[in-house]
Scaffold this active site. Structure first.
Site, PDB file in Angstrom:
ATOM      1  CG  ASP A  40      -0.516  -0.123   2.415  1.00  0.00           C
ATOM      2  OD1 ASP A  40       0.782  -0.547   2.777  1.00  0.00           O
ATOM      3  OD2 ASP A  40      -0.886   0.537   3.509  1.00  0.00           O
ATOM      4  CG  HIS A  41       3.389   2.658   2.565  1.00  0.00           C
ATOM      5  ND1 HIS A  41       3.172   3.568   3.177  1.00  0.00           N
ATOM      6  CD2 HIS A  41       2.421   1.637   3.124  1.00  0.00           C
ATOM      7  CE1 HIS A  41       2.466   3.644   4.106  1.00  0.00           C
ATOM      8  NE2 HIS A  41       1.934   2.526   4.165  1.00  0.00           N
ATOM      9  CG  HIS A  54       5.479  -1.211   9.868  1.00  0.00           C
ATOM     10  ND1 HIS A  54       4.331  -0.969  10.602  1.00  0.00           N
ATOM     11  CD2 HIS A  54       5.340  -1.486   8.712  1.00  0.00           C
ATOM     12  CE1 HIS A  54       3.254  -1.338   9.684  1.00  0.00           C
ATOM     13  NE2 HIS A  54       3.873  -1.569   8.656  1.00  0.00           N
ATOM     14  CG  ASP A  94       2.618   2.015   7.542  1.00  0.00           C
ATOM     15  OD1 ASP A  94       2.131   3.044   7.172  1.00  0.00           O
ATOM     16  OD2 ASP A  94       1.985   1.252   7.093  1.00  0.00           O
TER      17      ASP A  94
END
Length: 373
Positions: free
Chosen positions: A66-67, A184, A255
């Site tokens: 998602d990044h 993370h 994140d």
């Protein structure tokens, strides 16, 4: 000199009808730097006021999809919109991110036969063992470069943690850019963009009294050079310039559930601190389990580093934008996330911004030096 941040995607995990996946752009005098590039970022760019072709640098915080999934497609779309072969000396697009990013782009662009009309270089940050649980560490065998570089690929740097507990990425006449470690589920990084101090304004009335008319000599003084008048007097810049304008600082965190090492020092007195707040305080245990933060955790870091403004983003898709009606559950009210951060910062005079897709936050110039205490 103008500077602003535009959020292209503020959701976590995947793009939805209400929020795009993580991506934002820092603009300064026409330069556009992209931070993270989740799936669908190129579509978000098309809906925004930012031209994808102006992006000259890309910063990827970590290797979760998602990044990252939007990056190959974005590069290809920019190339397809180019009208001719690159001329000699065309500017190279620099991509910064964790070890393994070079291999990812080489494989995805190579397997799809993608021919970019501009050169690019990937500069990899070497993570440390304390940035994720053991299961999140990618082995050198997985991230190793395989095969020859693509025709458009230029040599990139391998960047290790330095003695100041930071990663030096680059500097130019306007900015110094560094990265720092985050914890993370996989190694993650934050980025600090620090603008250099700029010369103060010329004291034009004083210059006129000295007999100096507007022209090239004004420029020399502004650039820090002495000027010799016809009467033999030497004017130094310090006599006719106001105090330097302190440079602005923008810190963008990927994140994380914590920032080990030197991140706090780099973020000190940031004009804007961009921090994830995936889940509200009612779901703090779940946030920590997955290596994420709550608004209270983000606010605590903002308070510890003395940030001037805190922008929350990377919300779980359960939190709809304020303009979208939710299901009535107070726990899923995105405005509650802002309230939770403000509660931590109620005595610190820190503005809390709830980021939404396409929100642009202006970073005004400073006129006074921040305290160094």
């Amino acid at each position: 000199m103008s500077m602003d941040v535009t959020f292209l995607g503020t959701g976590s995990a995947y793009p939805s009808p209400h929020r795009g996946a993580s991506a934002l752009v820092l603009r300064s005098e026409g330069d556009c730097w992209l931070f993270d590039c989740g799936e669908g970022t190129q579509t978000q760019l098309m809906k925004s006021h930012i031209r994808a072709g102006r992006i000259s640098k890309v910063f990827i915080s970590h290797l979760h999809g998602d990044h990252l999934f939007g990056l190959p497609g974005l590069l290809c779309t920019v190339s397809l919109n180019s009208t001719s072969d690159p001329e000699p000396g065309v500017k190279c697009v620099d991509v910064f991110g964790p070890r393994g990013l070079r291999h990812f782009l080489r494989v995805t662009l190579g397997l799809t036969g993608s021919q970019l009309l501009f050169p690019y270089a990937v500069h990899e940050l070497e993570p440390t063992q304390d940035q994720s649980p053991e299961g999140g560490q990618l082995s050198p065998e997985v991230t190793a470069e395989r095969g020859p570089p693509l025709p458009q690929e230029r040599p990139g740097r391998n960047i290790s943690l330095d003695a100041s507990d930071a990663y030096f990425l680059f500097e130019d006449d306007r900015f110094v850019v560094k990265a720092f470690r985050l914890f993370h589920r996989v190694p993650s990084f934050g980025f600090c963009v620090h603008e250099r101090d700029r010369p103060g304004r010329l004291k034009t009335e004083l210059l006129k009294q000295l007999g100096l008319k507007p022209g090239p000599l004004y420029g020399r003084l502004k650039a820090g050079h002495q000027v010799l008048l016809e009467n033999g007097r030497v004017i130094s810049p310090g006599e006719v310039l106001e105090e330097n304008v302190p440079g602005r600082k923008v810190c963008i965190l990927g994140d994380c559930s914590s920032a080990p090492g030197g991140g706090l020092a780099l973020c000190r007195e940031a004009d804007l601190l961009v921090h994830e707040a995936t889940l509200g305080e009612a779901h703090a245990d779940k946030a920590l389990e997955h290596g994420h933060s709550t608004p209270g955790m983000a606010a605590a870091l903002a308070r510890a580093c003395g940030a001037r403004r805190l922008a929350l983003y990377h919300f779980s898709q359960r939190y709809k934008p304020e303009k979208v009606d939710g299901d009535g559950d107070d726990d899923d009210d995105v405005s509650e996330l802002r309230r939770q951060a403000e509660e931590v910062l109620r005595d610190d005079h820190v503005e809390v911004i709830l980021a939404e897709d396409f929100l642009t936050v202006n970073i005004p110039s400073r006129r006074t030096k921040p305290s160094t205490s």
